[in-house]
Design an enzyme around this catalytic site. Structure first.
Site, PDB file in Angstrom:
ATOM      1  N   GLY A 144      35.564  45.254  34.847  1.00  0.00           N
ATOM      2  CA  GLY A 144      36.586  44.302  34.341  1.00  0.00           C
ATOM      3  C   GLY A 144      37.560  44.094  35.276  1.00  0.00           C
ATOM      4  CB  SER A 145      39.409  40.709  35.893  1.00  0.00           C
ATOM      5  OG  SER A 145      38.409  40.243  36.336  1.00  0.00           O
ATOM      6  N   GLY A 146      41.452  43.203  36.398  1.00  0.00           N
ATOM      7  CA  GLY A 146      42.628  43.831  36.539  1.00  0.00           C
ATOM      8  C   GLY A 146      42.838  44.905  37.424  1.00  0.00           C
ATOM      9  CG  HIS A 147      40.171  47.679  37.680  1.00  0.00           C
ATOM     10  ND1 HIS A 147      41.253  48.407  37.049  1.00  0.00           N
ATOM     11  CD2 HIS A 147      39.206  47.634  36.652  1.00  0.00           C
ATOM     12  CE1 HIS A 147      40.687  48.749  35.972  1.00  0.00           C
ATOM     13  NE2 HIS A 147      39.763  48.452  35.539  1.00  0.00           N
TER      14      HIS A 147
ATOM     15  CE  LYS B  69      35.116  50.276  37.508  1.00  0.00           C
ATOM     16  NZ  LYS B  69      34.256  49.108  37.955  1.00  0.00           N
TER      17      LYS B  69
ATOM     18  CG  ASP C 284      31.565  48.487  33.973  1.00  0.00           C
ATOM     19  OD1 ASP C 284      31.975  47.535  32.954  1.00  0.00           O
ATOM     20  OD2 ASP C 284      32.299  48.986  34.620  1.00  0.00           O
TER      21      ASP C 284
ATOM     22  CG  HIS D 150      39.830  50.660  31.914  1.00  0.00           C
ATOM     23  ND1 HIS D 150      39.218  51.808  32.446  1.00  0.00           N
ATOM     24  CD2 HIS D 150      39.774  49.495  32.274  1.00  0.00           C
ATOM     25  CE1 HIS D 150      38.129  51.219  33.027  1.00  0.00           C
ATOM     26  NE2 HIS D 150      38.422  49.891  32.993  1.00  0.00           N
TER      27      HIS D 150
END
Length: 329
Positions: free
Chosen positions: A53-56, A104, A109, A215
């Site tokens: 996921g994006s945001g990392h 991960k 995922d 998250h």
């Protein structure tokens, strides 16, 4: 919510376009922004593919380049990329030596990368990262979460892939690095997902979440804010307890910011954590400090310890050139 965006619907595409424009010397975007890949592929080399996921950011796209990943698949914010993204990345970077997925341990995922591996025509293997000692299960996982230790796996295995090692050897090395790596995080604030428009959880001005996930998942417990020395002592203590008898000799200490933590505080935490680790008998041989595996605008940090051997240390030192990491070149 105050964010530098055009709209919630285009935030990921706009960000990826800017990222690829800024680093066009080393990477290119895949069709429909399904992935980013190395601009110059190396024929006959096992390709390393990761994502999430994006945001990392800068994980994972910022780790694409010489000595690390060949491609990364960005999902929507805090959402797994889809199998078709992963399959497209495989087809773009597999030069005949096979592909190693670095995944991960989050259910979405894991499931989607497995589906992509089944659909791929070439040989695909997987390394699963699960370095978080805070909890055995969380909202997103079955078993431990994969967190900042994923970067360590990607760097060391990426250097070995650059040397020309085969797929089986790289998988074995990745599993070894993961087994010798442990992490734990602490959050001082929540983060705000653009689509939600408000913080993911509420936390008091005098509270912190010990063992938080990347998250914003709950950690071990909600406690009163403590000093940096006390926070580092609890986190390093949990990490070393989990490593057990393997926590000896030389180690890498990685202090990772969650997105809203100043460098001053990260280095302060490094000093506190290094002193605790050295007092327990570890020798800090390598270091990394900075915001590499973030959680949007969360304040806080994670500590990662990897117990090194000579091979791992040499591969960590090997040249790397990505948007986020560069040395030896």
């Amino acid at each position: 919510m105050k964010k530098l965006i055009n709209s919630v619907d285009t935030v990921l595409a706009d960000s990826l376009n800017g990222f690829c424009r800024a680093h066009g010397d080393i990477l290119v975007a895949g069709e429909e922004l399904k992935f980013v890949r190395r601009k110059d592929l190396k024929a006959g080399k096992v390709a390393l593919v990761s994502g999430g996921g994006s945001g990392h950011e800068p994980l994972h796209g910022g780790l694409v380049g010489h000595g690390m990943l060949d491609a990364a698949c960005p999902g929507q914010v805090f959402t797994s990329p889809t199998p078709d993204q992963m399959l497209a990345a495989v087809e773009a970077v597999d030069t005949g030596a096979g592909v190693l997925f670095i995944v991960k341990n989050y259910e979405g995922d894991v499931m989607n990368f497995e589906m992509a591996a089944e659909m791929a025509s070439g040989e695909v293997a997987r390394v699963l990262t699960n370095d978080d000692v805070a909890v055995e299960d969380s909202l997103y996982t079955t078993g431990r979460r994969g967190v900042a230790g994923t970067l360590v796996v990607e760097k060391i295995v990426g250097a070995a892939a650059e040397e020309g090692r085969d797929l089986a050897a790289l998988k074995a090395l990745g599993d070894k690095v993961n087994a010798r790596t442990r992490s734990m995080g602490v959050a001082l604030t929540s983060c705000t997902v653009p689509a939600a428009g408000k913080p993911m959880f509420e936390i008091g001005e005098d509270e912190m979440e010990m063992g938080v996930g990347i998250h914003g998942e709950p950690g071990r417990r909600r406690v009163k804010l403590a000093s940096a020395d006390d926070i580092a002592a609890e986190m390093i203590g949990a990490i070393l307890k989990d490593l057990g008898e393997t926590a000896r000799g030389e180690a890498l200490l990685f202090v990772n910011g969650f997105g809203a933590t100043p460098a001053m505080e990260l280095y302060l935490m490094y000093d506190a954590a290094a002193k605790k680790a050295e007092a327990a008998g570890l020798s800090i041989a390598r270091s990394l400090v900075g915001s590499y595996v973030t959680s949007l605008d969360m304040a806080g940090c994670s500590l990662t310890v990897t117990v090194l051997d000579d091979e791992m240390k040499a591969l960590w030192d090997a040249p790397v050139h990505t948007a986020a990491l560069r040395w030896g070149m």
